[in-house]
Design a protein around this motif. Sequence first.
Motif, PDB file in Angstrom:
ATOM      1  N   GLY A  34      31.176  29.430  43.441  1.00  0.00           N
ATOM      2  CA  GLY A  34      30.994  28.112  43.422  1.00  0.00           C
ATOM      3  C   GLY A  34      31.770  27.806  44.819  1.00  0.00           C
ATOM      4  O   GLY A  34      32.517  28.192  45.313  1.00  0.00           O
ATOM      5  N   LEU A  36      32.482  24.648  47.317  1.00  0.00           N
ATOM      6  CA  LEU A  36      32.717  23.355  47.009  1.00  0.00           C
ATOM      7  C   LEU A  36      33.398  22.873  48.474  1.00  0.00           C
ATOM      8  O   LEU A  36      33.862  23.368  49.004  1.00  0.00           O
ATOM      9  CB  LEU A  36      33.810  23.049  45.933  1.00  0.00           C
ATOM     10  CG  LEU A  36      33.221  23.570  44.327  1.00  0.00           C
ATOM     11  CD1 LEU A  36      34.425  23.219  43.521  1.00  0.00           C
ATOM     12  CD2 LEU A  36      31.936  22.969  44.073  1.00  0.00           C
ATOM     13  N   TYR A 190      26.731  28.738  44.323  1.00  0.00           N
ATOM     14  CA  TYR A 190      26.417  27.610  43.729  1.00  0.00           C
ATOM     15  C   TYR A 190      27.098  26.628  44.254  1.00  0.00           C
ATOM     16  O   TYR A 190      28.418  26.571  44.311  1.00  0.00           O
ATOM     17  CB  TYR A 190      26.639  27.652  42.121  1.00  0.00           C
ATOM     18  CG  TYR A 190      26.177  26.326  41.394  1.00  0.00           C
ATOM     19  CD1 TYR A 190      24.915  26.289  40.847  1.00  0.00           C
ATOM     20  CD2 TYR A 190      27.195  25.465  41.144  1.00  0.00           C
ATOM     21  CE1 TYR A 190      24.683  25.131  40.085  1.00  0.00           C
ATOM     22  CE2 TYR A 190      26.759  24.397  40.208  1.00  0.00           C
ATOM     23  CZ  TYR A 190      25.585  24.352  39.614  1.00  0.00           C
ATOM     24  OH  TYR A 190      24.838  23.045  39.020  1.00  0.00           O
ATOM     25  N   VAL A 198      30.897  23.489  37.884  1.00  0.00           N
ATOM     26  CA  VAL A 198      31.443  24.569  38.443  1.00  0.00           C
ATOM     27  C   VAL A 198      32.564  25.308  37.687  1.00  0.00           C
ATOM     28  O   VAL A 198      32.592  26.574  37.455  1.00  0.00           O
ATOM     29  CB  VAL A 198      32.310  24.114  39.693  1.00  0.00           C
ATOM     30  CG1 VAL A 198      32.783  25.337  40.607  1.00  0.00           C
ATOM     31  CG2 VAL A 198      30.928  23.417  40.626  1.00  0.00           C
ATOM     32  N   CYS A 202      31.101  29.042  37.038  1.00  0.00           N
ATOM     33  CA  CYS A 202      31.394  29.832  38.052  1.00  0.00           C
ATOM     34  C   CYS A 202      32.706  30.968  37.716  1.00  0.00           C
ATOM     35  O   CYS A 202      33.491  30.491  37.247  1.00  0.00           O
ATOM     36  CB  CYS A 202      31.822  29.036  39.399  1.00  0.00           C
ATOM     37  SG  CYS A 202      30.446  28.314  39.935  1.00  0.00           S
ATOM     38  N   ILE A 205      35.588  30.329  42.790  1.00  0.00           N
ATOM     39  CA  ILE A 205      35.445  29.132  43.617  1.00  0.00           C
ATOM     40  C   ILE A 205      36.128  28.994  44.891  1.00  0.00           C
ATOM     41  O   ILE A 205      37.222  29.508  45.102  1.00  0.00           O
ATOM     42  CB  ILE A 205      35.805  27.988  42.724  1.00  0.00           C
ATOM     43  CG1 ILE A 205      35.078  28.057  41.354  1.00  0.00           C
ATOM     44  CG2 ILE A 205      35.502  26.471  43.390  1.00  0.00           C
ATOM     45  CD1 ILE A 205      36.106  27.148  40.389  1.00  0.00           C
TER      46      ILE A 205
END
Length: 312
Positions: A34, A36, A190, A198, A202, A205
């Motif tokens: 993930g 972010l 992602y 997430v 995931c 991350i």
Amino acid sequence: MEDIIAVDNLVKRYGDMVALDHFSLHIAPGEVFGLLGPNGSGKTTAINCMLQLLTYDKGAIRLFGEDMKPSRYDLKRRIGVVPQNVAVFEELTVRGNIDYFCALYVDDRRRRQELVEEAIAFVGLEDYTKFRPRKLSGGLLRRLNIACGIAHKPELIFFDEPTVAVDPQSRNSILEGILRLNAQGSTIVYTSHYMEEVEDICTRIMIMDAGRALATGTNDELKAMIGTGERIRVEVDACDDEALAALRALPCVLGASFDGTMLEADCGNGAHNVADVLGVLAARGVATGRIYAEPPTLNDVFLEITGKALRD
């Protein structure tokens, strides 16, 4: 095992603005990773640099253990991209769109036909193969977008917010499909603003901002990085200032508030937080109703690390 993505000290400038500031990222084969960050944090810029859609000023990018260059079409054939904005041709049918994008990677017509049929079945579009995109719902369009990006069976797939503006059923179908792709051997990158997604899918991350990686780890590792342990909520009829002050004096309590019906206490990491809070309330004669103890969420971690100020 060698990283499938290895980005080191990547710098990307737009004039005086630094979009990526010595950004580094390492992803192992088989991960659902993930990525972010708030709007403008550099996520899309980083991905476009990895895909060689953007030039960059400094740094190194290796994919599949090899240097990634604009001319490395052999590496690009092993990559799939599902963009945030649906990118299909209105003039083509569902089948025609999937076949067109698959043809960018697979020359053999017979093999391509097999892959197109598999992609159609994978995203559940068997009943819509002759439809034009304008006739599809938002969820079906998203599924077509995914089929176009994964029909050639890539080893590495970038998903950029694939569940934006879809209903819960479509979102669930998309997430299940991503996990199936991972189970079949694809490594997934992602990006999403839906933190619960997430958390659910995931394995690791990264939270980034201002073009830099701020924190990387598993869901549990990221939650352990912030001071908040759990939020305790207790239904009470009344809670005076003395009881609130006694709660705030507890070593485990970071803050406490009362809105007239619900008492909330944000606690640090501790094994007896609920017992400590209830003990203070009992000692002050506060009658309690239902009790909720909620662990920190990824959203809490995200806001703690990136701040709560509004972004453009």
